[in-house]
Motif scaffolding. Structure first.
Motif, short mmCIF file in Angstrom:
data_model
loop_
_atom_site.label_atom_id
_atom_site.label_comp_id
_atom_site.label_asym_id
_atom_site.label_seq_id
_atom_site.Cartn_x
_atom_site.Cartn_y
_atom_site.Cartn_z
N VAL A 341 -47.75 49.97 -8.77
CA VAL A 341 -47.46 50.63 -7.50
C VAL A 341 -47.23 52.12 -7.72
N GLN A 344 -50.45 53.87 -8.36
CA GLN A 344 -51.24 54.03 -7.15
C GLN A 344 -50.69 55.13 -6.26
N GLN A 345 -49.35 55.19 -6.20
CA GLN A 345 -48.76 56.22 -5.37
C GLN A 345 -49.13 57.60 -5.89
N ALA A 347 -51.83 58.32 -7.53
CA ALA A 347 -53.24 58.52 -7.21
C ALA A 347 -53.41 58.90 -5.74
N VAL A 348 -52.64 58.25 -4.87
CA VAL A 348 -52.72 58.58 -3.46
C VAL A 348 -52.23 60.00 -3.21
N GLY A 349 -51.17 60.37 -3.91
CA GLY A 349 -50.64 61.73 -3.79
C GLY A 349 -51.72 62.75 -4.11
N MET A 350 -52.48 62.47 -5.18
CA MET A 350 -53.56 63.40 -5.55
C MET A 350 -54.62 63.47 -4.47
N ALA A 351 -54.98 62.28 -3.93
CA ALA A 351 -56.02 62.26 -2.91
C ALA A 351 -55.56 63.05 -1.69
N GLY A 352 -54.26 63.00 -1.42
CA GLY A 352 -53.73 63.68 -0.25
C GLY A 352 -53.81 65.19 -0.36
N HIS A 353 -53.94 65.70 -1.56
CA HIS A 353 -53.92 67.15 -1.71
C HIS A 353 -55.27 67.72 -2.10
N PRO B 14 -49.16 65.34 -11.61
CA PRO B 14 -50.55 65.42 -12.06
C PRO B 14 -51.49 65.70 -10.88
N VAL B 16 -51.22 67.73 -8.44
CA VAL B 16 -50.62 68.18 -7.19
C VAL B 16 -49.47 69.13 -7.50
N ILE B 17 -49.34 70.16 -6.69
CA ILE B 17 -48.13 70.97 -6.76
C ILE B 17 -47.29 70.62 -5.54
N GLY B 39 -45.46 65.16 3.78
CA GLY B 39 -46.16 65.60 2.59
C GLY B 39 -46.07 67.09 2.34
N ARG B 391 -55.95 59.49 3.74
CA ARG B 391 -55.98 60.07 2.38
C ARG B 391 -55.64 58.99 1.36
N THR B 392 -56.68 58.50 0.70
CA THR B 392 -56.48 57.46 -0.31
C THR B 392 -57.61 57.55 -1.32
N PRO B 393 -57.31 57.21 -2.58
CA PRO B 393 -58.39 57.23 -3.57
C PRO B 393 -59.38 56.08 -3.41
N SER B 400 -48.77 49.79 0.61
CA SER B 400 -47.45 50.39 0.36
C SER B 400 -47.58 51.73 -0.36
N ALA B 401 -48.73 51.97 -1.00
CA ALA B 401 -48.88 53.22 -1.74
C ALA B 401 -49.16 54.41 -0.81
N LEU B 402 -49.60 54.14 0.41
CA LEU B 402 -49.92 55.24 1.33
C LEU B 402 -48.66 55.82 1.96
#
Lengths: 354, 505
Positions: A341, A344-345, A347-353, B14, B16-17, B39, B391-393, B400-402
């Motif tokens: 989890v 994934q979070q 990874a999602v954080g990266m996708a968001g930015h 990683p 992201v700032i 965010g 926004r998801t990979p 739950s990760a979103l």
């Protein structure tokens, strides 16, 4: 591929940990762990032992799938013991008293056994849906009622007969109602024919859960009852279906032994496969393939334990090891789940930015 | 005097700032609000201040002393306490037991509840928190629970409180009570850091406001000295002009899609949560329901969806569904965006594509007969993710990760892509950032033009007035007024909602 590896890490870590743990216990008993494990492995890989392992795992597999069906919906069916014992007793009576023409007896007997298992679990389902009784309580209490009921049915004045000296049970099942066995290579012991049914059940279980609407609804209730209701699932109805299915599969647990080896149900019929099923369902994480490996591992340990007496090591070491495997696998799964989890979070954080 | 000073805080994850060069100065005994979109990095910043995460660069000064935190216990040590958005209270313990949990007072090895009770009452009285120590937490309302959380933190000696979106879970009168409590705390010299994106509330309570956008502090405002409006704040948060929810022209047809007659639902206390509601929604019409939260909106929605027992008659495009289950109603083409997304609209432990199936289990592209069609469902999920900018990979990550806003976009996308004839939407843009809000509005407008009937419930009155073709005001389970969205103002609507005056109709 990476995801496959991910799911393997938890059980492998748990097994390695329990081997290490068992080694220390063996050392404490003054035995050489490496030597002991080698002897166990050697013994368990003889053709006779391998047939025994396959036979035990067939029984375990049915039991674990019965439990897993409940788990998938957050239902804890502790009553597999009662369900299969009663089902097997009734199936044995039918098979012992009625001679069916040709091979049609076998499917009828299997069906009756599943029906009885489902009905017994159905009582718990009914209590839960209508009266709000926790299935944990009702199934465990139904286990005791089942024992009493069986004792009554087996009484010579009712339906039981004396099959051997001091043994009362059902009449010996005639040849036509027995399930043919499979002889593998040069194994001195044949393998239960019902192993094929176990394989088919595993596939059906996977298919229903993952590829049908019914399975999706069932899993949805397990993951979030509130979201399931909002999505249109009738949770009470699903509870009844899941318990009936779990009970029906539980009805299969005693049949390999009954129709493949003992041919009679006595009051001494093994009665604890249900709890083994709970452990194996946890071990296999309710996944059909995972449960298969869990059942094989459990049976392997059971069978290989038989050599320990001969080399002067207490066989309880194996029981300890089985317990440690289950505990550590549960912990390992939870730890890997959290890591997943978190990853994934991130990874999602990266996708968001992006 | 400064209670907290953060200067030059950087935090990188990683790729992201999260925080870049954040500067924050909080005076002692003030309420300092931190506002920003989802965010924008405000949560990360607070985690740094509370010792849950470590900044890569920058200094933290508390009460004039530079400090390095390695865990929340360090923060508690210097008097910083955090009240989380989700309460961490044990339901079956009393307030007293919850407060002392983890720092139990003892006398000669035995629990000394007497002393604890006295201290709790002291704290409660001196700050006006109005807390009774010996009731079970399960008997308390949300607002009371929140004050217990605050008391818990004060009990441990905190002088600086961080409140993470404290009003998100409260109804308006509870918000008032909270603000009273906060003013009481302020008067006693407690410093409050208040994180929120509800701008009206921020303007009401805050002595100072810091705006964060994309991880940077973009403005520090002083609403008590200079004139600041919610619009200005919002534009600072977003960095551009705000989109508006206006709809163009009327697309209302004479085809009735939803018809509700004498709808009544009685709760288990025998009280009518909604009584005798009558209304119709036509194709191409958005009917807005205005009301203070807790006046029967949720019950109305649940009764229409069939998840709550109700009497009366509900007809969806000519079919009387009063006795049909939720699934049958959904199959008629009802889309549903519930109020509580994580509880009602998502399987948090399932991947996104399985969440796309949820609620639409019986329809294409998810199923064919009794079989699921995962391949088609996955493809459709990809389309939704793209169209609704989730926004998801990938579609295999768990829901739950979103983040909350992205979860909402997925839900809206799922419901809109099932070609519904009727949409029941509760707070469709709650918790999503301004950009996503505009996108959701666009989708609603387009669907309305194509003949979608919408029941819209929203606490955002601008949204309600802007989108709706007609508005009904609900109060204590009854419709008390109709409002014409073309000329009603939020103020008039607000008055009607509290029952003060009739809305202009």
């Amino acid at each position: 591929m990476l995801r496959r590896l991910d799911t393997l890490i938890a059980p492998v870590v748990a097994i390695v940990f329990s081997i290490v743990f068992a080694s220390f216990i063996l050392l404490a008993f003054g035995a050489n762990p490496l030597d002991t494990f080698l002897r166990m492995f050697e013994y368990a890989t003889t053709p006779r032992s391998m047939a025994l392992i396959l036979n035990s795992s067939t029984t375990y597999y049915f039991s674990a799938v019965a439990v897993a069906i409940g788990f998938k919906m957050n239902l804890f069916n502790i009553g597999v013991n009662g369900q299969y014992r009663l089902a097997t007793a009734v199936a044995a009576l039918v098979a012992g008293y009625i001679t069916f023409p040709g091979y049609i007896g076998i499917p009828i007997i299997i069906f009756i056994s599943m029906l009885v298992g489902a009905a017994w679990a159905g009582i718990a389902a009914w209590l839960k849906v209508v009266r709000g009784v926790s299935e944990v309580i009702s199934t465990i209490m139904l286990n005791f009622i089942a024992i009493g009921l069986i004792a009554y049915l087996m009484a010579p004045s009712v339906l039981g007969v004396q099959t051997a000296e001091n043994v009362i049970g059902t009449p010996i099942i005639p040849e036509g109602n027995r399930i043919p066995e499979i002889t593998l290579g040069n194994a001195p012991i044949p393998v239960y024919g019902m192993i094929l049914l176990a394989v088919a059940l595993g596939f059906a279980y996977w298919y229903i859960l993952n590829r049908t609407r019914f399975g999706f609804d069932l899993r949805a209730v397990g993951m979030s009852p509130t979201a399931a209701v909002a999505s249109g699932v009738n949770v009470k109805r699903m509870t009844v279906y899941a318990m009936l299915l779990s009970g029906a599969v539980a009805g299969l647990v005693g049949l390999p032994l009954l129709l493949g080896a003992q041919y009679t149900f006595t009051v001494n019929f093994p009665g604890n496969y249900g709890f083994t099923g709970i452990a194996i369902a946890l071990l296999g994480r309710n996944h059909p393939v995972g449960i298969a490996f869990g059942a094989l591992l459990w049976a392997f340990l059971d069978v290989s334990a038989q050599i320990l007496d001969l080399i002067g090591v207490p066989r309880e070491v194996i029981v300890i090891m089985q317990g440690v495997i289950v505990l550590s696998v549960v912990i390992a799964y939870e730890v890997t789940r959290r890591i997943k989890v978190r990853r994934q979070q991130a990874a999602v954080g990266m996708a968001g930015h992006q | 005097m400064l209670a907290v000073e953060l200067s030059g805080i950087w935090k990188r994850f990683p790729g992201v700032i999260a925080n870049k060069d954040i500067n924050l100065r909080v005076d002692v005994g003030t309420v300092h609000a931190i506002v920003g979109e989802n965010g924008s990095g405000k949560s990360t910043l607070m985690k740094i201040l509370y010792g849950m995460q470590k900044a890569d660069e920058g200094t933290i000064t508390v009460n004039g002393k530079p400090i390095v935190f390695s865990s929340p216990s360090d923060a508690i040590e210097v008097g910083i306490g955090m009240v989380h958005q989700h309460f961490m209270l044990a339901d079956n313990l009393t307030v007293l037991e919850n407060v002392v949990l983890g720092s139990e007072p003892s006398k000669a090895g035995r629990l000394d509840f007497g002393a604890a009770r006295k201290r709790i009452l002291e704290i409660s009285n001196s700050y006006g928190l109005d807390i009774t120590p010996d009731v079970l937490v399960s008997e308390l309302g949300v607002g009371d629970r929140q004050r217990v959380e605050i008391l818990k933190v004060l009990y441990r000696g905190a002088r600086i409180l961080i409140l993470d979106e404290p009003t998100a879970v409260l109804v308006p009168h509870e918000v008032e009570e909270l603000f009273q409590a906060l003013n009481g705390l302020k008067a006693e010299g407690i410093t409050i850091i208040f994180i929120s994106h509800k701008l009206d509330e921020v303007l009401e309570i805050a002595d100072a406001i810091t705006v964060i956008r994309r991880g940077e502090t973009v403005a520090s405002l002083n609403p008590k000295q200079q004139q600041v409006t919610a619009e200005q704040l919002a534009e600072l948060m977003v960095g551009s002009e705000l989109p508006t929810p206006e709809t163009q022209g009327s697309t209302v047809t004479d085809k009735v899609v939803l018809s509700v007659a004498r709808l009544t639902s009685v709760n288990k206390d025998g009280k009518e949560d909604i009584s005798n509601l009558d209304f119709k929604i036509h194709a191409g019409e958005i009917l807005g329901i205005a009301g203070v939260e807790g006046n029967g909106q949720s019950e109305l929605v649940e009764a229409i969806m069939g998840t709550r027992a109700a009497t009366g008659e509900i007809t969806i495009s000519g079919v009387n569904v009063s006795n049909l289950g939720t699934r049958k109603r959904r199959e008629l083409g009802v889309a549903y965006i519930p109020e509580d997304r994580s509880r009602l609209a998502l399987l948090l432990d399932a991947p996104l594509w399985e969440n796309r199936i949820l609620g639409h289990q019986t329809k294409a592209p998810n199923a064919k007969g009794f079989r699921l069609t995962p391949k088609l469902a996955k493809e459709d999920t990809k389309t939704i993710v793209k169209e609704f900018d989730v926004r998801t990979p990938g579609i295999d990550v768990l829901a739950s990760a979103l983040s909350g806003g992205n979860q909402q976009k997925l839900i809206v996308g799922r419901e809109m892509s099932s070609n519904p004839i009727l949409l029941i939407a509760s707070h469709p843009t709650r918790g999503v950032d301004v950009g996503a809000q505009a996108a959701i509005w666009d989708h609603l407008r387009a669907a309305r033009e194509n003949g979608l009937a919408v029941l819209l419930i929203s606490a955002d009155l601008d949204e309600l007035i802007g989108l709706s073709d007609s508005i009904k005001v609900i109060l204590r389970g009854k419709f008390v007024a109709d409002a014409d969205p073309t000329n009603v103002t939020p103020q008039e609507l607000g008055n009607a909602m509290t029952g003060a005056v009739k809305a202009a109709s």
